[in-house]
Write a protein that holds these residues in place. Sequence first.
Motif, mmCIF file in Angstrom:
data_model
loop_
_atom_site.group_PDB
_atom_site.id
_atom_site.type_symbol
_atom_site.label_atom_id
_atom_site.label_comp_id
_atom_site.label_asym_id
_atom_site.label_seq_id
_atom_site.Cartn_x
_atom_site.Cartn_y
_atom_site.Cartn_z
ATOM 1 N N GLN A 4 0.824 -1.189 0.000
ATOM 2 C CA GLN A 4 0.000 0.000 0.000
ATOM 3 C C GLN A 4 0.868 1.253 0.000
ATOM 4 O O GLN A 4 1.875 1.338 0.706
ATOM 5 C CB GLN A 4 -0.921 0.020 1.218
ATOM 6 C CG GLN A 4 -2.026 -1.019 1.164
ATOM 7 C CD GLN A 4 -3.189 -0.634 2.053
ATOM 8 O OE1 GLN A 4 -3.687 0.479 1.991
ATOM 9 N NE2 GLN A 4 -3.620 -1.561 2.892
ATOM 10 N N THR A 5 0.447 2.229 -0.781
ATOM 11 C CA THR A 5 1.135 3.511 -0.820
ATOM 12 C C THR A 5 0.542 4.439 0.229
ATOM 13 O O THR A 5 -0.689 4.528 0.372
ATOM 14 C CB THR A 5 0.992 4.156 -2.214
ATOM 15 O OG1 THR A 5 1.560 3.279 -3.182
ATOM 16 C CG2 THR A 5 1.709 5.498 -2.258
ATOM 17 N N ILE A 6 1.404 5.112 0.967
ATOM 18 C CA ILE A 6 0.948 6.077 1.958
ATOM 19 C C ILE A 6 0.697 7.407 1.244
ATOM 20 O O ILE A 6 1.629 8.035 0.740
ATOM 21 C CB ILE A 6 1.986 6.247 3.087
ATOM 22 C CG1 ILE A 6 2.219 4.906 3.799
ATOM 23 C CG2 ILE A 6 1.520 7.312 4.085
ATOM 24 C CD1 ILE A 6 3.360 4.932 4.801
ATOM 25 N N GLN A 7 -0.553 7.795 1.177
ATOM 26 C CA GLN A 7 -0.907 9.071 0.551
ATOM 27 C C GLN A 7 -0.557 10.224 1.494
ATOM 28 O O GLN A 7 -0.779 10.132 2.703
ATOM 29 C CB GLN A 7 -2.400 9.105 0.220
ATOM 30 C CG GLN A 7 -2.852 8.013 -0.741
ATOM 31 C CD GLN A 7 -2.211 8.152 -2.115
ATOM 32 O OE1 GLN A 7 -2.017 9.259 -2.615
ATOM 33 N NE2 GLN A 7 -1.856 7.014 -2.717
ATOM 34 N N ILE A 8 -0.025 11.303 0.938
ATOM 35 C CA ILE A 8 0.426 12.426 1.759
ATOM 36 C C ILE A 8 -0.275 13.706 1.323
ATOM 37 O O ILE A 8 -0.287 14.050 0.134
ATOM 38 C CB ILE A 8 1.953 12.611 1.662
ATOM 39 C CG1 ILE A 8 2.663 11.381 2.238
ATOM 40 C CG2 ILE A 8 2.403 13.878 2.395
ATOM 41 C CD1 ILE A 8 4.167 11.398 2.073
ATOM 42 N N THR A 9 -0.874 14.395 2.285
ATOM 43 C CA THR A 9 -1.464 15.709 2.065
ATOM 44 C C THR A 9 -0.736 16.708 2.960
ATOM 45 O O THR A 9 -0.815 16.610 4.190
ATOM 46 C CB THR A 9 -2.969 15.721 2.395
ATOM 47 O OG1 THR A 9 -3.639 14.710 1.626
ATOM 48 C CG2 THR A 9 -3.578 17.080 2.092
ATOM 49 N N ASP A 46 -6.296 2.428 3.222
ATOM 50 C CA ASP A 46 -6.205 3.884 3.066
ATOM 51 C C ASP A 46 -5.224 4.524 4.059
ATOM 52 O O ASP A 46 -5.586 5.446 4.789
ATOM 53 C CB ASP A 46 -7.595 4.516 3.208
ATOM 54 C CG ASP A 46 -7.619 5.971 2.741
ATOM 55 O OD1 ASP A 46 -6.677 6.381 2.026
ATOM 56 O OD2 ASP A 46 -8.560 6.705 3.124
ATOM 57 N N ARG A 48 -2.633 7.123 5.255
ATOM 58 C CA ARG A 48 -2.424 8.479 4.772
ATOM 59 C C ARG A 48 -1.834 9.371 5.852
ATOM 60 O O ARG A 48 -2.087 9.166 7.050
ATOM 61 C CB ARG A 48 -3.754 9.072 4.274
ATOM 62 C CG ARG A 48 -4.847 9.124 5.343
ATOM 63 C CD ARG A 48 -6.232 9.085 4.722
ATOM 64 N NE ARG A 48 -7.323 9.219 5.701
ATOM 65 C CZ ARG A 48 -7.880 8.204 6.344
ATOM 66 N NH1 ARG A 48 -7.440 6.968 6.155
ATOM 67 N NH2 ARG A 48 -8.882 8.418 7.187
#
Length: 357
Positions: A4-9, A46, A48
């Motif tokens: 899984q890719t860690i989404q970054i905001t 998910d 993130r």
Amino acid sequence: MEDQTIQITQSHSKKQKPNSEQLEFGRIFTDHMFIMDYTVEKGWYDPRIVPYQPITLDPAAMIFHYGQTVFEGLKAYKTKENKVLLFRPEMNMARLNLSNERLCIPRIDEDFVLKALIKLIEMEKDWIPTAEGTSLYIRPFIISTEPYLGVAASTSYKLMIILSPVGSYYKEGIHPVKIFVEREYVRAVAGGTGKAKTAGNYASSLKAQEVSEKQGYSQVLWLDGIEKRYIEEVGSMNIFFKINGEVVTPELNGSILAGVTRDSVISLLKYWGIPVSERKISIDEIYDSYKNGSLEEIFGTGTAAVISPVGELNWEGEKMDINNGETGPLSQKLYNTLTNLQNGTEPDPFDWTLEVK
């Protein structure tokens, strides 16, 4: 999970960083946090990193009603060479799963959550304070989120990691604290949740803590919940006694939390050739050793305070003055060694520290 890719905001409104000389414990939080969700259908999903923010939960979320939650506590340190170090974080991940099992919370992928924690720290490394005795406190935790009032394990959860630059946990620092031996209330019993790091254990300790503080004591010493005779923990720490040259600590019995610092202290004592044993210890034994002059030192161990020397113990009105109310040489040596290892100022023969690249 590993794929899984860690989404970054990124946060567009960065906070002002505090004066590291004036930090309290756990009052200030960094710009970002990590979140991951769970459902029975999807598993953990998910992952993130988002700006630090409030969360929204249904009023019927099970965490509010049945307390199904676990957490951990560890720290990041910045060395003089500007390296960032973690201290035995794999133990915290493993213990989080032990707590999960006891609270019927789904297991996490320990390697993945540690990877996420490291990514978060990489983003927030400028928040790590550098003044003596300071660090970046790391709080991973899981809460149950299913909106349901039936008494059962939740089918949905939220895992979060938040970060807080901190100073010393006790205002006394490494100076000895005064401890009150609690006889009315108990922290936990074998078969309960004492060996898990869960919120209810801490909520149930607050009343005794409040009473002891009114009497001028920093913490309470917990006795077992059956006979109220055998020593368990001190406040939210594990406890050690140096008696006639030997260090003794209560054995893990199902109601005592297996502390990372506790394990580290036992390893250090063995490494130094100092006799150490894990066994049942009664408060009567401690009082007798005090009266005959063989009680040399008492100290608590934990992530927040590292080593907390005890200068006075009050048991049913009998005040035991420990080491003339001063920090003992072993307590000081353990504190110096552990903090030096954590801060990278002395060699690590145990390979306990993990550098955040």
